[in-house]
Design an enzyme around this catalytic site. Structure first.
Site, PDB file in Angstrom:
ATOM      1  N   ASP A 132       0.835  -1.198   0.000  1.00 32.37           N
ATOM      2  CA  ASP A 132       0.000   0.000   0.000  1.00 32.37           C
ATOM      3  C   ASP A 132       0.873   1.253   0.000  1.00 32.37           C
ATOM      4  O   ASP A 132       1.982   1.258   0.545  1.00 32.37           O
ATOM      5  CB  ASP A 132      -0.890   0.032   1.239  1.00 32.37           C
ATOM      6  CG  ASP A 132      -1.935  -1.064   1.247  1.00 32.37           C
ATOM      7  OD1 ASP A 132      -2.337  -1.508   0.155  1.00 32.37           O
ATOM      8  OD2 ASP A 132      -2.343  -1.478   2.348  1.00 32.37           O
ATOM      9  N   ASP A 155      -0.711  -2.335  -4.316  1.00 32.10           N
ATOM     10  CA  ASP A 155      -2.044  -2.634  -3.788  1.00 32.10           C
ATOM     11  C   ASP A 155      -2.831  -1.324  -3.721  1.00 32.10           C
ATOM     12  O   ASP A 155      -2.988  -0.641  -4.719  1.00 32.10           O
ATOM     13  CB  ASP A 155      -1.914  -3.320  -2.434  1.00 32.10           C
ATOM     14  CG  ASP A 155      -3.201  -4.011  -1.997  1.00 32.10           C
ATOM     15  OD1 ASP A 155      -4.187  -3.975  -2.758  1.00 32.10           O
ATOM     16  OD2 ASP A 155      -3.233  -4.574  -0.897  1.00 32.10           O
ATOM     17  N   ASP A 159      -5.704   3.033   1.781  1.00 34.12           N
ATOM     18  CA  ASP A 159      -6.603   2.043   2.384  1.00 34.12           C
ATOM     19  C   ASP A 159      -6.831   2.381   3.853  1.00 34.12           C
ATOM     20  O   ASP A 159      -5.881   2.690   4.589  1.00 34.12           O
ATOM     21  CB  ASP A 159      -6.019   0.637   2.276  1.00 34.12           C
ATOM     22  CG  ASP A 159      -6.146   0.062   0.869  1.00 34.12           C
ATOM     23  OD1 ASP A 159      -6.688   0.755  -0.008  1.00 34.12           O
ATOM     24  OD2 ASP A 159      -5.693  -1.082   0.653  1.00 34.12           O
ATOM     25  N   ARG A 212     -12.583   1.387  -6.915  1.00 38.42           N
ATOM     26  CA  ARG A 212     -12.397   1.671  -5.482  1.00 38.42           C
ATOM     27  C   ARG A 212     -12.115   3.145  -5.223  1.00 38.42           C
ATOM     28  O   ARG A 212     -11.023   3.529  -4.809  1.00 38.42           O
ATOM     29  CB  ARG A 212     -11.290   0.799  -4.883  1.00 38.42           C
ATOM     30  CG  ARG A 212     -11.552  -0.683  -5.013  1.00 38.42           C
ATOM     31  CD  ARG A 212     -10.483  -1.511  -4.328  1.00 38.42           C
ATOM     32  NE  ARG A 212     -10.753  -2.943  -4.447  1.00 38.42           N
ATOM     33  CZ  ARG A 212      -9.984  -3.903  -3.948  1.00 38.42           C
ATOM     34  NH1 ARG A 212      -8.872  -3.580  -3.304  1.00 38.42           N
ATOM     35  NH2 ARG A 212     -10.311  -5.177  -4.099  1.00 38.42           N
TER      36      ARG A 212
END
Length: 320
Positions: A132, A155, A159, A212
């Site tokens: 991330d 990734d 997040d 997302r």
């Protein structure tokens, strides 16, 4: 006003809007691209002020960056230059981490905010992360992620998961990436996530990214306000696992599915929309809008038609 002066003001005045719980994003003008304190959820719960503006350290190497980020001292960490790191560097509580100029930040790795409180990440480049780029987890609270440039991560770019809360994600430019932002990491984590994961996403530019933006589980409410979505491949916003997401006055351009209420193996979530502007974009999916909780702060939204100009002028680094 110089970037260094704005940094001092950000730390010194962050409590003003926090105490009012207000979100004023008003007219389309570049002045709104440089709030001195967070708007939305990060302004609640005592506010988000970051590290001390009186204790400042400037770092230019990976070792110095790692040491400053993990230090227990409340401080402002100035990142000078694009620093190559490996893995995820932990960030301690009561930190402001800010890039110097428009090209400073980190490449090759990311930042992990785990079980911390009162952290500001601003004006940083994140690129080529092996995991991330920014990971907020384990009950972290009062986090402001603002005016960053994020791309090419392995990734997620931003997040937020595992019971984290009172977060604002504002004025970031996300590009050259697939799975941009999770909010809630798995379908079986309701015990930790219910009642948490309250996030405001405002004035971000999702620029050719795929999905997302965010993808939400359990959180209610989540406020997705005045963002610009351009040339998004799969979908804009997803609400799943009975989440409650309010998608308000965003600008969708060349987005086949601006909002969806189910994706992957997750059960459906709840989603309401209000006055989004669409150019060459598909229909919005909505579900059980009455189940989306009320936004708990006052705010004046920007007109949807001006969002593209405002966000493209103000999002990313070098604008504070």
């Amino acid at each position: 006003m110089s970037p260094s002066r704005r940094t001092v003001l950000a730390a010194a005045t962050a409590g003003v809007l926090a105490s009012a719980g207000g979100l004023a994003v008003g007219q389309a003008t570049p002045a709104f691209a440089a709030e001195s304190s967070p708007v939305g959820f990060a302004s609640l719960n005592g506010g988000t002020t970051g590290g001390s503006s009186g204790t400042v350290v400037t770092v230019t190497t990976a070792s110095a960056l790692k040491s400053a980020l993990s230090s227990g001292t409340s401080q402002t960490v100035r990142v000078s230059g694009l620093i190559t790191i490996s893995g995820m560097y932990g960030v301690a509580s009561n930190k402001t981490v800010i890039g110097v100029g428009s090209g400073s930040g980190i490449t090759g790795g990311g930042l992990n905010l785990s079980g911390v409180r009162n952290v500001i990440l601003r004006n940083l480049v994140f690129k080529n992360a092996a995991d991330d780029s920014i990971n907020v987890q384990s009950g972290s609270t009062n986090i402001w992620i603002d005016h960053n440039d994020l791309s090419n991560g392995y990734d997620g770019l931003i997040d937020i998961k595992r019971g984290s809360d009172f977060v604002t994600v504002s004025w970031n430019h996300l590009h050259n990436h697939d799975k941009s932002m999770l909010l809630g990491h798995s379908d079986d984590n309701s015990a930790q996530d219910l009642g948490h994961l309250r996030v405001t996403y405002v004035h971000n530019w999702f620029d050719g990214t795929n999905q997302r933006h965010p993808r939400v589980r359990f959180a209610n409410p989540v406020h997705v306000l005045n963002n610009y979505y351009s040339n998004v491949g799969s979908y804009g916003v997803a609400s799943t696992e009975n989440a409650g997401v309010f998608v308000e006055r965003n600008y969708f351009e060349n987005v086949a599915h601006p909002t969806v209420t189910q994706t992957g193996d997750s059960d459906a979530g709840n989603l309401k929309v209000l006055n989004n502007y669409k150019v060459n974009s598909g229909a919005e999916e909505v579900r059980n809008g009455a189940s989306v909780a009320a936004i708990p702060y006052s705010y004046t939204p920007e007109a949807n038609t001006s969002v593209k100009a405002t966000v493209t002028a103000g999002a990313g680094t070098g604008k504070i």
